[in-house]
Design a protein around this motif. Structure first.
Motif, PDB file in Angstrom:
ATOM      1  N   ALA A 143      45.904  31.597  34.361  1.00 59.85           N
ATOM      2  CA  ALA A 143      44.564  31.036  34.651  1.00 59.85           C
ATOM      3  C   ALA A 143      43.689  31.037  33.352  1.00 59.85           C
ATOM      4  CB  ALA A 143      44.150  31.934  35.672  1.00 59.85           C
ATOM      5  N   ALA A 144      42.592  30.187  33.539  1.00 57.38           N
ATOM      6  CA  ALA A 144      41.628  30.318  32.263  1.00 57.38           C
ATOM      7  C   ALA A 144      41.272  31.734  32.170  1.00 57.38           C
ATOM      8  CB  ALA A 144      40.656  29.593  32.561  1.00 57.38           C
ATOM      9  N   PRO A 145      41.028  32.175  30.755  1.00 58.65           N
ATOM     10  CA  PRO A 145      40.367  33.509  30.681  1.00 58.65           C
ATOM     11  C   PRO A 145      39.276  33.797  31.058  1.00 58.65           C
ATOM     12  CG  PRO A 145      41.536  32.547  28.380  1.00 58.65           C
ATOM     13  CD  PRO A 145      41.551  31.432  29.645  1.00 58.65           C
ATOM     14  N   ILE A 146      38.909  35.155  31.711  1.00 61.00           N
ATOM     15  CA  ILE A 146      37.783  35.425  32.141  1.00 61.00           C
ATOM     16  C   ILE A 146      37.063  36.414  31.336  1.00 61.00           C
ATOM     17  CG2 ILE A 146      36.626  36.466  34.224  1.00 61.00           C
ATOM     18  CD1 ILE A 146      38.878  35.618  35.882  1.00 61.00           C
ATOM     19  N   ARG A 167      40.183  39.527  42.037  1.00 57.78           N
ATOM     20  CA  ARG A 167      39.625  40.741  41.846  1.00 57.78           C
ATOM     21  C   ARG A 167      38.354  40.821  40.986  1.00 57.78           C
ATOM     22  NH1 ARG A 167      41.984  44.966  45.094  1.00 57.78           N
ATOM     23  NH2 ARG A 167      43.000  43.890  46.973  1.00 57.78           N
ATOM     24  N   LEU A 168      38.524  40.563  39.943  1.00 52.99           N
ATOM     25  CA  LEU A 168      37.559  40.350  39.022  1.00 52.99           C
ATOM     26  C   LEU A 168      36.348  39.568  39.366  1.00 52.99           C
ATOM     27  CD1 LEU A 168      39.460  40.378  35.512  1.00 52.99           C
ATOM     28  CD2 LEU A 168      37.784  42.105  36.332  1.00 52.99           C
ATOM     29  N   GLN A 169      36.554  38.407  39.971  1.00 53.59           N
ATOM     30  CA  GLN A 169      35.649  37.647  40.549  1.00 53.59           C
ATOM     31  C   GLN A 169      35.201  37.997  41.936  1.00 53.59           C
ATOM     32  OE1 GLN A 169      37.996  33.994  40.501  1.00 53.59           O
ATOM     33  NE2 GLN A 169      37.589  33.812  38.334  1.00 53.59           N
ATOM     34  N   GLY A 170      35.647  39.290  42.196  1.00 49.71           N
ATOM     35  CA  GLY A 170      35.140  39.858  43.596  1.00 49.71           C
ATOM     36  C   GLY A 170      35.846  39.151  45.112  1.00 49.71           C
ATOM     37  N   GLU A 171      36.866  38.582  44.787  1.00 53.38           N
ATOM     38  CA  GLU A 171      37.633  37.962  45.988  1.00 53.38           C
ATOM     39  C   GLU A 171      38.518  38.970  46.477  1.00 53.38           C
ATOM     40  OE1 GLU A 171      39.545  34.456  44.920  1.00 53.38           O
ATOM     41  OE2 GLU A 171      37.541  33.727  43.857  1.00 53.38           O
ATOM     42  N   GLN A 172      38.806  39.170  47.571  1.00 53.85           N
ATOM     43  CA  GLN A 172      39.909  39.874  48.389  1.00 53.85           C
ATOM     44  C   GLN A 172      40.834  39.011  48.354  1.00 53.85           C
ATOM     45  OE1 GLN A 172      39.719  43.106  49.122  1.00 53.85           O
ATOM     46  NE2 GLN A 172      37.671  43.216  48.223  1.00 53.85           N
ATOM     47  N   THR A 173      42.221  39.912  47.977  1.00 55.20           N
ATOM     48  CA  THR A 173      43.389  39.072  48.008  1.00 55.20           C
ATOM     49  C   THR A 173      44.336  39.661  49.137  1.00 55.20           C
ATOM     50  OG1 THR A 173      44.268  40.645  46.182  1.00 55.20           O
ATOM     51  CG2 THR A 173      43.641  38.503  45.580  1.00 55.20           C
ATOM     52  N   ALA A 226      50.225  38.155  38.745  1.00 56.79           N
ATOM     53  CA  ALA A 226      49.473  39.178  38.255  1.00 56.79           C
ATOM     54  C   ALA A 226      48.259  38.818  37.945  1.00 56.79           C
ATOM     55  CB  ALA A 226      50.176  40.117  37.385  1.00 56.79           C
ATOM     56  N   VAL A 227      47.988  37.995  36.790  1.00 59.85           N
ATOM     57  CA  VAL A 227      46.873  37.263  36.303  1.00 59.85           C
ATOM     58  C   VAL A 227      46.165  36.615  37.698  1.00 59.85           C
ATOM     59  CG1 VAL A 227      45.723  35.637  34.922  1.00 59.85           C
ATOM     60  CG2 VAL A 227      47.621  37.063  34.027  1.00 59.85           C
ATOM     61  N   ARG A 228      46.643  36.004  38.394  1.00 63.99           N
ATOM     62  CA  ARG A 228      45.997  35.185  39.649  1.00 63.99           C
ATOM     63  C   ARG A 228      45.524  36.249  40.445  1.00 63.99           C
ATOM     64  NH1 ARG A 228      46.653  34.518  44.748  1.00 63.99           N
ATOM     65  NH2 ARG A 228      48.780  35.534  45.091  1.00 63.99           N
TER      66      ARG A 228
END
Length: 195
Positions: A9-12, A189-195, A182-184
């Motif tokens: 995914a695009a780097p954050i 999580r970094l964006q505050g979403e629950q997986t 893993a990156v996804r």
């Protein structure tokens, strides 16, 4: 395992991340934890804290004794605390977290800083793990000289189950697919979403 070519995914950027996290990679030697750790470091800019590197720096002529391993673990905890003080998300590498007490010690270390723990279980069959360790051993590709196919069985016998909230990565798939997954998961999580 070599780090696969990336299709992430695009780097954050750390500054843009909504959440502050610590990723604990859990699994057998040879599961692919270091490969995933490097992918998280490269694509999500997490700081990688590697117990193997810390141990090598502390003990250049390491005998891989229990005391040397525990000292290196303390180094991991201290480095993690510094990253938390700096507000930087981390990924922990070079440990299996086969003992739940080690994972709980990490949880205790990050709690005062408000970082979220993300346990990532790299689920690998013992046969596949032994095969990967043997391949790394033959190519002299791993820093820890005590990492042998027999170590896979030793860790497996003493391993406690991963935490109930651990996110599972299927380590039977190719390394590039493991890293993408893993990156996804960690990016969410970094964006505050629950997986």
């Amino acid at each position: 395992m070599d780090t696969p070519p990336a299709e992430p995914a695009a780097p954050i950027a750390a500054e843009a991340a909504a959440a502050q996290i610590v990723v604990a990679l859990i699994g057998l030697p040879g599961a692919g934890k270091s490969t995933i750790a490097r992918a998280l470091e490269d694509h999500l800019r997490l700081r990688r804290i590697c117990r193997d590197a810390i141990r090598a720096a502390m003990f250049p002529r390491c005998s891989y004794s229990f005391l040397e391993k525990r000292a290196a673990f303390r180094g991991v905890v201290q480095a993690l605390e510094i990253n938390c003080m700096l507000g930087v998300s981390s990924v922990l590498d070079g440990m299996t977290f086969s003992a739940r007490a080690d994972y709980e010690r990490i949880v205790e270390a990050v709690r005062p800083f408000g970082f979220a723990m993300v346990p990532l279980w790299v689920d690998c069959s013992p046969e596949r793990a032994r095969e990967r360790v043997q391949r790394d051993l033959a190519a002299n590709r791993h820093r820890a000289a005590d990492r042998t196919p027999d170590l896979v069985d030793e860790v497996r016998q003493r391993a406690q189950p991963p935490p109930a909230d651990a996110l599972r990565i299927d380590a039977e798939q190719p390394a590039s697919a493991m890293c993408r997954e893993a990156v996804r998961l960690v990016a969410a999580r970094l964006q505050g979403e629950q997986t």
